[in-house]
Every structure is written in structure tokens, then in C-alpha cells.
Design an enzyme around this catalytic site. Structure first.
Site, short mmCIF file in Angstrom:
data_model
loop_
_atom_site.label_atom_id
_atom_site.label_comp_id
_atom_site.label_asym_id
_atom_site.label_seq_id
_atom_site.Cartn_x
_atom_site.Cartn_y
_atom_site.Cartn_z
CE LYS A 293 -3.79 0.29 2.52
NZ LYS A 293 -4.71 0.23 3.69
CB VAL A 294 2.12 3.44 -2.29
CG1 VAL A 294 2.94 4.72 -2.38
CG2 VAL A 294 3.02 2.22 -2.40
#
Ligand code: G3P
Length: 224
Positions: A86-87
């Protein structure tokens, strides 16, 4: 196939819902892990045990530069689990997503608050987008509308990216994003339990039990 996730690191709740729902995996973020007081090293094997299978686990990077995020993602990818990185879809995050995409690292772009931001993250190569439905509502915008418009744009342009809406406070928000045709969703445990806890359900079931026991006592169906 539709992917149902739980937005929690609470192992007891993961085991509870995995027993009664087709849970594909979990989504986490730094706040969720901090609240549960559990680090990744302890969490990953426990989630696998709670799910009874190798579920998909979304793990957010905490590095503060694009290079740091990419290095962190590469280390996460070395772990023997099905991890999606996740970014946050910030300027730095989008740069990291582009680099991760070039290295075939599966990515979820998170902290999506607008259609435009989400669409750009998809164009940068994100595999999933997590629009924050209730948080968008809470700032006076339309969370479900953002999800519906994003789905429209992804479909219209043939962008191979799944919507994974997050941040729900009620079951109506869930219904509305499902109707928009999303490929996946992540639910907080409170909302997940509300989905099957309509107040009319248990009284209906109790009535069946009372009627049956009045007529047949404690016999089971096949014994009657
Ligand atoms: O995964 C993002 C999600 O955890 C945000 O949800 O409930 O903190 O708005 P919430």
C-alpha cells in the site's frame, strides 16, 4: 472473483469472520497496526492461521521518500506471503508507484480522496485503489460518488485496476459501492457484523425455534 477484505489486524476478529464469510484477506495501515499493538513479523503468520489459508495481506509502506518506499516494498515482496504494497497516493507516493509498477510489485494506492487523484494512481500502475468513502463524506463530499466515477473512468479507459473502497461507517455506504460494480471491498469489523445483524433476523429465527419445539420438542428435523 470478488475480493472481500477485513480492515483490521485484530486476530480474534479475523478468525471470527473467516469462519462465516469468504474472507480473501486483510487490509492494514500504520494506524491499524499501532492500534492493535502488533508488528508485521507477529501479524503475518497469525493472519494465515486465523484465515486457515494464505490470504492476501495489504501492507502500507512507512518510508518517506519514493526510493525508501521502493526499497521497503522490495523487502516486503521477499516475505513468503501474498502481500500487496500500500502506498499513499501523494506526489511522492505516485513516483514510488511508477517505480514499483516497473518492477512488477503489486500495489494498492491508498488515501484516495478524489476521482482525479485515484485515476492518476491507476495510470501510474496501481493494481488497486482505496477510496476512503466515509472520510470523503465527512469532509462534505460524496464518497460513493467518487467510487462510482472512478469505476466509470477505469471501465471507459480499460485501465486494469481494481477498486477496493475503504473507510465505511454504515451498511448503506457498502451497498452503494457494491452497486457501482467494485471488484473488492474492505470492511471494518463493526460494519461487517452489521451486514448480517438486521434487527428482524434473530426474532424470525427465534420464532422458528419456538414453533418447532412446541410441536416436536427437542427432536432434530430428520428425527421428526
Ligand atoms: O484502510 C483505510 C481505512 O482504514 C480508513 O478507514 O475508518 O479510519 O476512515 P477509517
Amino acid at each position: 472473483m470478488f475480493e472481500l477484505y477485513l480492515d483490521t489486524a485484530d486476530i480474534g476478529q479475523i478468525a471470527r469472520f473467516s469462519a462465516c464469510l469468504p474472507v480473501h484477506g486483510i487490509t492494514t495501515n500504520p494506524s491499524i497496526l499501532a492500534k492493535a499493538g502488533i508488528g508485521l513479523t507477529e501479524l503475518l503468520p497469525k493472519v494465515t492461521e486465523a484465515l486457515g489459508k494464505q490470504g492476501r495481506i495489504h501492507v502500507q509502506v512507512v518510508g518517506e521518500s519514493a526510493d525508501a518506499m521502493v526499497k521497503e516494498a522490495l523487502r516486503l515482496q521477499e516475505l513468503p506471503y501474498d502481500i500487496i504494497v500500500k502506498v499513499p497516493a501523494t506526489e511522492i507516493g505516485l513516483a514510488a508507484i511508477k517505480q514499483m509498477n516497473a518492477r512488477d510489485i503489486p500495489v494498492l494506492a491508498t488515501a484516495i480522496y478524489s476521482v482525479q487523484q485515484g485515476f492518476l494512481a491507476a495510470l501510474c500502475g496501481a493494481d488497486y485503489l482505496a477510496p476512503y468513502v466515509n472520510r470523503i463524506d465527512a469532509i462534505g463530499a460524496n464518497g460513493v460518488g467518487v467510487v462510482a466515477d472512478l469505476q466509470l473512468l477505469l471501465d471507459r479507459h480499460g485501465v486494469p485496476c481494481k477498486l477496493l473502497p475503504a473507510s465505511f461507517k454504515n451498511t448503506q455506504q457498502v451497498l452503494e459501492v457494491l452497486k457501482a460494480g467494485v471488484a473488492s471491498i474492505t470492511l471494518p469489523v463493526e460494519v461487517a457484523s452489521e451486514l448480517f445483524a438486521h434487527p428482524s433476523v434473530q426474532p424470525a429465527v427465534n420464532r422458528f425455534t419456538e414453533d418447532w419445539q412446541e410441536a416436536f420438542g427437542r427432536t432434530l428435523s430428520f428425527e421428526s
